[in-house]
Design a protein around this motif. Structure first.
Motif, mmCIF file in Angstrom:
data_model
loop_
_atom_site.group_PDB
_atom_site.id
_atom_site.type_symbol
_atom_site.label_atom_id
_atom_site.label_comp_id
_atom_site.label_asym_id
_atom_site.label_seq_id
_atom_site.Cartn_x
_atom_site.Cartn_y
_atom_site.Cartn_z
ATOM 1 N N VAL A 628 0.825 -1.212 0.000
ATOM 2 C CA VAL A 628 0.000 0.000 0.000
ATOM 3 C C VAL A 628 0.858 1.260 0.000
ATOM 4 C CG1 VAL A 628 -1.903 -1.141 1.170
ATOM 5 C CG2 VAL A 628 -0.121 -0.032 2.524
ATOM 6 N N SER A 629 2.154 1.129 -0.222
ATOM 7 C CA SER A 629 3.040 2.282 -0.203
ATOM 8 C C SER A 629 2.813 3.160 -1.429
ATOM 9 C CB SER A 629 4.502 1.816 -0.149
ATOM 10 O OG SER A 629 5.386 2.911 -0.228
ATOM 11 N N LYS A 630 3.183 4.434 -1.301
ATOM 12 C CA LYS A 630 3.085 5.366 -2.419
ATOM 13 C C LYS A 630 4.272 5.257 -3.360
ATOM 14 C CE LYS A 630 0.325 8.757 0.110
ATOM 15 N NZ LYS A 630 0.250 10.167 0.581
ATOM 16 N N ASP A 631 5.294 4.555 -2.947
ATOM 17 C CA ASP A 631 6.475 4.376 -3.786
ATOM 18 C C ASP A 631 6.192 3.272 -4.803
ATOM 19 O OD1 ASP A 631 8.927 4.197 -4.936
ATOM 20 O OD2 ASP A 631 10.050 3.852 -3.087
ATOM 21 N N MET A 637 7.838 -4.382 -5.932
ATOM 22 C CA MET A 637 8.514 -5.436 -5.182
ATOM 23 C C MET A 637 7.523 -6.284 -4.405
ATOM 24 S SD MET A 637 11.903 -3.500 -3.706
ATOM 25 C CE MET A 637 12.298 -4.949 -2.724
ATOM 26 N N ALA A 638 6.501 -5.639 -3.826
ATOM 27 C CA ALA A 638 5.501 -6.392 -3.068
ATOM 28 C C ALA A 638 4.721 -7.341 -3.969
ATOM 29 C CB ALA A 638 4.560 -5.420 -2.358
ATOM 30 N N LEU A 639 4.338 -6.892 -5.160
ATOM 31 C CA LEU A 639 3.613 -7.763 -6.089
ATOM 32 C C LEU A 639 4.479 -8.931 -6.535
ATOM 33 C CD1 LEU A 639 1.787 -5.101 -8.296
ATOM 34 C CD2 LEU A 639 0.795 -6.541 -6.502
ATOM 35 N N ALA A 690 -6.933 -9.411 -4.513
ATOM 36 C CA ALA A 690 -7.946 -9.991 -5.405
ATOM 37 C C ALA A 690 -8.909 -8.913 -5.907
ATOM 38 C CB ALA A 690 -8.707 -11.087 -4.670
ATOM 39 N N GLU A 691 -9.333 -8.033 -5.033
ATOM 40 C CA GLU A 691 -10.224 -6.956 -5.461
ATOM 41 C C GLU A 691 -9.516 -5.991 -6.410
ATOM 42 O OE1 GLU A 691 -11.736 -5.080 -2.027
ATOM 43 O OE2 GLU A 691 -12.789 -6.864 -1.276
ATOM 44 N N ARG A 692 -8.251 -5.725 -6.161
ATOM 45 C CA ARG A 692 -7.523 -4.803 -7.034
ATOM 46 C C ARG A 692 -7.324 -5.399 -8.424
ATOM 47 N NH1 ARG A 692 -2.780 -4.079 -9.119
ATOM 48 N NH2 ARG A 692 -2.120 -6.099 -8.264
ATOM 49 N N CYS A 693 -7.026 -6.677 -8.494
ATOM 50 C CA CYS A 693 -6.794 -7.319 -9.798
ATOM 51 C C CYS A 693 -8.071 -7.374 -10.632
ATOM 52 C CB CYS A 693 -6.231 -8.719 -9.593
ATOM 53 S SG CYS A 693 -4.555 -8.747 -8.918
ATOM 54 N N LYS A 694 -9.212 -7.561 -9.982
ATOM 55 C CA LYS A 694 -10.470 -7.598 -10.722
ATOM 56 C C LYS A 694 -10.773 -6.248 -11.360
ATOM 57 C CE LYS A 694 -12.592 -11.250 -7.947
ATOM 58 N NZ LYS A 694 -13.696 -11.593 -6.998
ATOM 59 N N SER A 695 -10.468 -5.188 -10.652
ATOM 60 C CA SER A 695 -10.729 -3.854 -11.203
ATOM 61 C C SER A 695 -9.666 -3.426 -12.198
ATOM 62 C CB SER A 695 -10.798 -2.835 -10.059
ATOM 63 O OG SER A 695 -9.577 -2.808 -9.335
ATOM 64 N N ALA A 696 -8.436 -3.960 -12.068
ATOM 65 C CA ALA A 696 -7.348 -3.555 -12.967
ATOM 66 C C ALA A 696 -7.455 -4.222 -14.333
ATOM 67 C CB ALA A 696 -5.995 -3.869 -12.337
ATOM 68 N N GLU A 711 1.121 -6.910 -15.665
ATOM 69 C CA GLU A 711 -0.124 -7.503 -16.155
ATOM 70 C C GLU A 711 -0.123 -9.014 -15.984
ATOM 71 O OE1 GLU A 711 -2.749 -7.553 -20.278
ATOM 72 O OE2 GLU A 711 -1.112 -6.108 -20.000
ATOM 73 N N ARG A 712 1.043 -9.634 -16.143
ATOM 74 C CA ARG A 712 1.125 -11.086 -15.921
ATOM 75 C C ARG A 712 0.818 -11.438 -14.479
ATOM 76 N NH1 ARG A 712 4.321 -14.336 -13.580
ATOM 77 N NH2 ARG A 712 5.814 -12.662 -13.107
ATOM 78 N N MET A 713 1.371 -10.672 -13.526
ATOM 79 C CA MET A 713 1.110 -10.947 -12.118
ATOM 80 C C MET A 713 -0.348 -10.685 -11.760
ATOM 81 S SD MET A 713 4.578 -9.684 -10.149
ATOM 82 C CE MET A 713 4.577 -8.036 -10.866
ATOM 83 N N ASN A 714 -0.963 -9.675 -12.373
ATOM 84 C CA ASN A 714 -2.383 -9.423 -12.121
ATOM 85 C C ASN A 714 -3.255 -10.563 -12.652
ATOM 86 O OD1 ASN A 714 -1.846 -6.973 -10.880
ATOM 87 N ND2 ASN A 714 -2.045 -5.808 -12.783
ATOM 88 N N ILE A 715 -2.902 -11.078 -13.814
ATOM 89 C CA ILE A 715 -3.662 -12.201 -14.374
ATOM 90 C C ILE A 715 -3.533 -13.431 -13.485
ATOM 91 C CG2 ILE A 715 -3.787 -13.795 -16.324
ATOM 92 C CD1 ILE A 715 -2.961 -11.471 -18.131
#
Length: 855
Positions: A628-631, A637-639, A690-696, A711-715
């Motif tokens: 949740v960082s702004k950086d 790195m977190a993803l 999960a909620e963020r990936c659905k909206s992205a 995009e690969r990590m979101n999928i």
């Protein structure tokens, strides 16, 4: 005898002590005029007289002879070192030489070598002998072996006591008295003393640290081997002094408190004598070629410096606010309630005592007889505090000797029951019965369970109120807090990268316990950072996914979420960015932690496993903060870490394995708190992603050919079945039993731990169990509220067991927590849970029978 004679000769000819007065410039041997002094002047000048140790001409050679004698000393028994301790050579010869001959670097270095030998930690055999338990009653051990064991143990204890005496001599040296004055008067008094006495002696530690100025100023090839040896020598001396602790306190709380107080004084002294500043200088440049050999030694110094320190207390000490107690605020309403509660207790007690007199029942007569006998036992054991040999009569003609340990254990058991909110009248008989040896599984946790301020309520940790109010404790915490702030900002990255390189290449310089030390240092700084600069609110909910539930469930959920932001999800602003802590947030670090978990489980090392799990919990917290960082770099790195830990084909996550391997009577309460907290943060993190990936991801996204790594990590995250993951890994009767056992210590647990347990139970109550295909759901929608429609099933019946009901009954009947805001969410959840069970049992009475079994 020849060695003793040589040592006597060496210690006798090193030098002698002379008394000089700072008010005169003449020596004591310059005439008889100085011997005639008025009595009044003697009293005035008595405080200004300082003992001066005058060395002989060839003092350096004699000290080298002493050094060679100590090198020939036995590492296990150390008879020469003990003999020098009896002669007080360190306090009367060596340290006065250092103070009065600080200008002679060669002499001070030689004395430092001797001090390093005298203060080095005991050998492994001596440490084992110090904690040896002698078997003198069974008769299976030969008397000669027992005598040898007694000699080994006494020798080890003598070594430990001598080391503690050395530590006390260094800390409370006369040149260090200024360091323990108040903060506002330390500098002023030191300047005043300097103005009055031009011959003011420097501190003992500052003399040793001044020897590092020249070697540390040299870089590259200009630093010689002698410079390296000097740096290592001084660092080893500080390492030895920090590592000194009692070998075995034998249950003596006074001895343990004295050791902790001495260690805190040493921390304050190292801050005042700029020893911590020297460590900062070395840590900043530890990646240089000339400093890379000091990384493991610096790790040991950090380990002993932070030993027995709570990172949460250290971080919160900067606010300089006294810790709040668990006693409610004394408002008029609370006072009235407390008076009413006391009056009720008196009435109940009096009724309990008068009932047997008016009844003729056999059970009540037996109860009255047992109460009379208990009163007689209490009167006869009046002197049991002193551990005497009073004879106590018991039913059936049996007798037993009264001991202080038995009385104290009974008193502690009675006090703990009363503190947890249990009725005093119901536990009167149990509190006075002798304690029996319990089965291993009857006690779910090992240890006291009150050592961590993070997982314990205020007033329930091991630090007593007297220690919390001590000024030296506050000064030590403030010194450590300032050191941690500077270390994280300037030295954490270089030091951790250097240490990780040692573990990455499996260096032959590593010892057996270095990985445990490394984990504890990283855990300390991560937890300290989490509470040092915490700002912002938690953007997550305690429970994600599942059904929305009815209004009452939402009310319970909102109450559980209230105040949960105290621990989770701080540091969202630029000020709270991960900073240098990201150096220990890479794939290698997680792999090292996960491999250590597997190793410690296989080798059955619960202490090392508990420390590793504590570090993993802090790393999960840091992963959430990075998410949740702004950086953008930290978010990326977190993803990437989440993709490797949770979403990969061969996931690295070890949390389900740790949950499944928990067994009662094996681990401490802090270990279980770390598991529960790690579970809570992990589920929140997966829900939010999960909620963020659905909206992205849009409908037009090509899932087979992603454009970039993000995009690969979101999928991959969107295809992750979180409900199946939760149902397969985090739902079992054993995990439910684990949470119930931790909830039974609700009076000791910190508020956020109780909220995390309630959040897990609410997630179980809201999680829908899908049965059949999607076509069946269509038929159910068509039937509506018809009886033929399939009802929604959840995991809530798993909580309908006797263990859960026992804990709920204890919470709801505890009058001490009703007006406490920390337990409001727990009380709301408990009452709502019991109402739902009552409604379910009214429709299906078989639930009463099923509640008696574990399911």
């Amino acid at each position: 005898k020849r060695i003793v004679d040589e040592l006597l000769l060496i210690c006798g000819v090193i030098g002698s002590t002379a008394t000089t007065s700072t008010s005169t410039s003449t020596s004591t041997n310059e005439g008889d005029d100085n011997d005639i002094v008025n009595d009044n002047n003697r009293e005035l000048e008595k405080d200004q007289e300082e003992p001066e140790f005058i060395p002989v001409t060839d003092c350096l050679n004699w000290l080298q002879d002493l050094q060679r004698a100590l090198r020939r000393d036995s590492d296990t028994y150390r008879p020469i070192g003990l003999l020098l301790g009896q002669w007080r050579v360190v306090s009367q010869k060596l340290l006065p030489l250092v103070v009065n001959c600080s200008y002679d670097s060669a002499l001070v270095l030689t004395i430092c070598k001797i001090l390093v030998i005298l203060t080095k930690p005991p050998a492994e055999e001596a440490r084992r002998a110090g904690g040896l338990v002698l078997d003198v009653k069974s008769g299976k051990v030969d008397d000669g072996v027992i005598r040898e064991q007694i000699i080994l143990r006494d020798n080890a204890i003598a070594q430990s006591d001598l080391l503690m005496e050395y530590k006390k001599i260094f800390v409370r040296h006369p040149t260090h008295h200024y360091a323990f004055k108040s903060n506002h008067s330390t500098k002023a008094s030191k300047e005043k003393q300097t103005q009055k006495s031009p011959k003011q002696q420097p501190g003992l530690f500052s003399i040793f640290t001044s020897l590092l100025a020249t070697p540390l100023s040299k870089t590259g090839s200009s630093r010689t081997t002698t410079d390296h040896h000097t740096i290592e020598l001084i660092l080893h001396l500080f390492r030895n002094l920090l590592s000194i602790s009692p070998l075995n306190t034998y249950g003596s709380s006074e001895k343990a408190r004295e050791s902790m107080a001495l260690h805190r004084e040493l921390i304050v002294l190292m801050k005042e004598e700029m020893v911590l500043d020297v460590l900062m200088v070395i840590g900043q440049e530890v990646e240089r070629r000339e400093n890379e050999g000091y990384n493991l030694l610096l790790m040991e110094i950090l380990h002993h410096l932070l030993r027995s320190q709570d990172p949460t207390d250290v971080a919160l000490s900067a606010k300089q606010t006294p810790p709040s107690t668990s006693v409610p605020v004394a408002t008029p309403n609370n006072k009235a309630n407390s008076k009413k509660g006391a009056r009720k207790t008196i009435i109940t007690t009096s009724t309990r005592h008068t009932t047997p007199a008016s009844s003729a029942s056999n059970s009540l007569r037996a109860q009255l007889q047992s109460e009379r006998q208990r009163i007689q036992q209490t009167v006869s054991s009046r002197h049991s505090h002193f551990g005497g040999t009073l004879l106590l009569s018991k039913p059936g003609g049996r007798h037993s000797y009264v001991s202080a340990s038995g009385y104290l254990s009974q008193h502690h058991y009675h006090h703990s029951d009363t503190k947890d909110g249990a009725s005093t009248n119901n536990n009167t008989t149990a509190s006075h019965t002798p304690t029996r040896r319990k089965n291993k599984k009857s006690a779910p946790f090992v240890g006291s369970g009150k050592s961590s301020s993070l997982h314990s309520r205020h007033g329930a940790s091991l630090a007593s109120s007297r220690e919390m109010a001590s000024p030296i404790v506050q000064r030590a915490k403030l010194a450590l807090n300032e050191f941690c702030r500077e270390f994280v900002g300037q030295c954490y990255g270089p030091v951790m990268k250097s240490l990780k390189n040692e573990f990455r290449r499996d260096s032959n310089r590593l010892e057996e316990g270095d990985r445990f030390i490394f984990f504890r240092i990283v855990w300390f700084f991560h937890q300290w950072w989490r509470f040092a600069d915490r700002s912002g609110d938690d953007s997550f909910d305690d429970v994600g996914g599942g059904a929305s539930g009815d209004g009452k469930n939402k009310e319970v959920l909102n109450s559980v979420n209230k105040g949960a932001n105290e621990i989770d999800g701080g540091d969202k602003t630029a000020k709270g960015s991960a900073q240098n802590l990201i150096f220990t947030m890479d794939v290698f670090m997680f792999n090292l932690v996960f491999n250590s978990v597997d190793e410690f489980i296989e080798r059955k090392k619960p202490t090392e496993l508990a420390q590793t799990v504590s570090l993993y919990a802090e790393m999960i917290h840091m992963l959430q903060n990075m998410y949740v960082s702004k950086d953008p770099t930290e978010r990326m790195m977190a993803l990437g870490l989440m993709d490797r830990i949770f979403y990969a084909h061969e996931a690295m996550d070890r949390l389900p394995k740790l949950l499944s391997r928990w067994t009662p009577g094996t681990y401490s309460r802090e270990y279980l708190c770390d598991l529960v907290e790690c579970t809570h943060v992990t589920l929140k993190l997966l829900d939010a992603n999960a909620e963020r990936c659905k909206s992205a991801l849009s409908d037009e996204t090509d899932r087979k050919r992603p454009n970039d790594a993000l995009e690969r990590m979101n999928i991959t995250a969107s295809e992750f079945d979180q409900n199946a993951y939760f149902m397969r890994k985090f739902v079992s009767n054993q995990i439910v039993f684990m949470h119930i056992q931790l909830l039974s210590r609700y009076s000791v647990n910190s508020p956020h731990v109780n909220r995390h347990i309630a959040a897990y139970f609410i997630r179980l109550c809201k999680f829908k169990i899908n049965k059949g295909d999607g076509d069946m759901d269509g038929f159910d929608d068509a039937l509506g509220k018809n009886e033929l429609a399939t009802k929604t099933s959840t995991f809530e019946p798993m909580l309908y067991n006797i263990g859960m009901f026992t804990v709920m009954e204890k919470i709801l009947n505890d009058t001490t927590i009703r007006d406490n805001e920390d337990f409001s969410s727990l009380l709301i959840f408990s009452s709502s849970f019991m109402k739902r069970f009552a409604r379910a049992a009214e429709m299906n009475p078989m639930l009463y029978v099923e509640a008696m079994f574990k399911h």
